[in-house]
Design a protein around this motif. Structure first.
Motif, mmCIF file in Angstrom:
data_model
loop_
_atom_site.group_PDB
_atom_site.id
_atom_site.type_symbol
_atom_site.label_atom_id
_atom_site.label_comp_id
_atom_site.label_asym_id
_atom_site.label_seq_id
_atom_site.Cartn_x
_atom_site.Cartn_y
_atom_site.Cartn_z
ATOM 1 N N GLY A 54 -6.240 -2.862 1.634
ATOM 2 C CA GLY A 54 -6.555 -3.375 0.503
ATOM 3 C C GLY A 54 -6.184 -2.706 -1.273
ATOM 4 N N GLY A 55 -7.269 -1.782 -1.104
ATOM 5 C CA GLY A 55 -6.995 -0.758 -2.092
ATOM 6 C C GLY A 55 -5.331 -0.434 -2.057
ATOM 7 N N LYS A 56 -5.197 0.573 -0.880
ATOM 8 C CA LYS A 56 -4.018 1.539 -0.792
ATOM 9 C C LYS A 56 -3.106 0.007 -1.657
ATOM 10 C CE LYS A 56 -0.963 4.143 2.554
ATOM 11 N NZ LYS A 56 -1.337 5.465 2.208
ATOM 12 N N TRP A 59 -2.444 -0.203 -5.124
ATOM 13 C CA TRP A 59 -1.664 0.587 -5.312
ATOM 14 C C TRP A 59 -0.168 0.529 -5.032
ATOM 15 C CZ3 TRP A 59 -3.844 5.029 -8.544
ATOM 16 C CH2 TRP A 59 -2.934 5.994 -8.887
ATOM 17 N N GLU A 60 0.304 0.639 -3.762
ATOM 18 C CA GLU A 60 0.964 0.960 -3.336
ATOM 19 C C GLU A 60 2.437 -0.446 -4.667
ATOM 20 O OE1 GLU A 60 1.465 -0.033 0.300
ATOM 21 O OE2 GLU A 60 0.991 2.146 1.266
ATOM 22 N N ARG A 61 1.883 -1.650 -4.512
ATOM 23 C CA ARG A 61 1.644 -2.415 -5.319
ATOM 24 C C ARG A 61 2.532 -2.151 -7.263
ATOM 25 N NH1 ARG A 61 5.067 -6.433 -3.817
ATOM 26 N NH2 ARG A 61 4.583 -8.305 -5.060
ATOM 27 N N LEU A 67 5.697 0.162 1.709
ATOM 28 C CA LEU A 67 4.340 -0.068 1.516
ATOM 29 C C LEU A 67 3.877 -0.068 2.827
ATOM 30 C CD1 LEU A 67 4.775 -4.785 0.751
ATOM 31 C CD2 LEU A 67 3.209 -2.406 -0.790
ATOM 32 N N GLU A 68 2.645 0.886 2.958
ATOM 33 C CA GLU A 68 2.635 1.100 4.223
ATOM 34 C C GLU A 68 1.018 0.176 5.069
ATOM 35 O OE1 GLU A 68 1.732 4.949 4.454
ATOM 36 O OE2 GLU A 68 4.220 5.377 4.251
ATOM 37 N N SER A 69 0.602 -0.267 3.825
ATOM 38 C CA SER A 69 -1.208 -0.842 3.901
ATOM 39 C C SER A 69 -0.906 -2.319 4.584
ATOM 40 C CB SER A 69 -1.547 -1.507 2.164
ATOM 41 O OG SER A 69 -0.354 -1.961 1.364
ATOM 42 N N PRO A 70 0.365 -3.180 4.591
ATOM 43 C CA PRO A 70 0.304 -4.554 5.793
ATOM 44 C C PRO A 70 -0.330 -3.703 6.977
ATOM 45 C CG PRO A 70 1.919 -4.518 4.358
ATOM 46 C CD PRO A 70 0.840 -3.249 3.924
ATOM 47 N N LYS A 71 0.079 -2.084 7.657
ATOM 48 C CA LYS A 71 0.212 -2.080 8.763
ATOM 49 C C LYS A 71 -1.284 -1.934 9.112
ATOM 50 C CE LYS A 71 4.074 0.528 8.684
ATOM 51 N NZ LYS A 71 4.613 2.026 8.633
ATOM 52 N N ILE A 72 -1.715 -1.208 8.200
ATOM 53 C CA ILE A 72 -3.328 -0.971 8.551
ATOM 54 C C ILE A 72 -4.416 -2.393 8.386
ATOM 55 C CG2 ILE A 72 -4.764 -0.023 7.572
ATOM 56 C CD1 ILE A 72 -3.441 1.745 5.932
ATOM 57 N N VAL A 73 -3.579 -2.743 7.316
ATOM 58 C CA VAL A 73 -4.605 -4.644 7.531
ATOM 59 C C VAL A 73 -4.423 -4.991 9.297
ATOM 60 C CG1 VAL A 73 -4.461 -6.663 6.899
ATOM 61 C CG2 VAL A 73 -4.518 -5.170 5.501
ATOM 62 N N LEU A 74 -2.852 -4.794 10.052
ATOM 63 C CA LEU A 74 -2.471 -5.564 11.182
ATOM 64 C C LEU A 74 -3.058 -5.166 12.271
ATOM 65 C CD1 LEU A 74 -0.543 -7.506 12.857
ATOM 66 C CD2 LEU A 74 1.027 -6.541 12.545
ATOM 67 N N GLY A 75 -2.888 -3.297 11.810
ATOM 68 C CA GLY A 75 -4.230 -2.858 13.073
ATOM 69 C C GLY A 75 -5.671 -2.863 13.759
#
Length: 98
Positions: A54-56, A59-61, A67-75
């Motif tokens: 969520g923080g990443k 930061w990315e937005r 955007l790499e954070s959706p992959k982290i959330v999905l993982g």
């Protein structure tokens, strides 16, 4: 007697149910306690990964870029589902109920 009859009888004998009642081995309480601690740590790691993602994502937005954070959330979500259902899956495998 025919060969088909003998094969059928052999299959019937091999298909008989064998009653199995699983019992915990001596000293398994300590192992179960360790597994419970590991399960708790996996849950904490999953929550930490979601907070980090969520923080990443923010930061990315804010700064642009990929955007790499959706992959982290999905993982984290997939890992959490597998971790929480592992006990039920193993129970179904061991007891043969589903």
């Amino acid at each position: 007697m025919s060969t088909a009859y003998l094969i059928g009888e052999a299959i019937n004998v091999l298909a008989d149910q064998i009653p199995v009642t699983p019992k915990a081995p001596p000293g398994s309480e300590k192992l179960i306690n360790i597994v419970n601690y590991l399960s708790w740590l996996v849950m904490v790691a999953g929550v930490a990964a979601l907070i980090y993602a969520g923080g990443k994502f923010g930061w990315e937005r804010f700064h642009g870029g990929a955007l790499e954070s959706p992959k982290i959330v999905l993982g984290a979500l997939v890992g959490g589902v597998i971790a929480t259902s592992a006990g039920g899956i193993m129970q179904a495998v061991v007891t043969g109920t589903g």
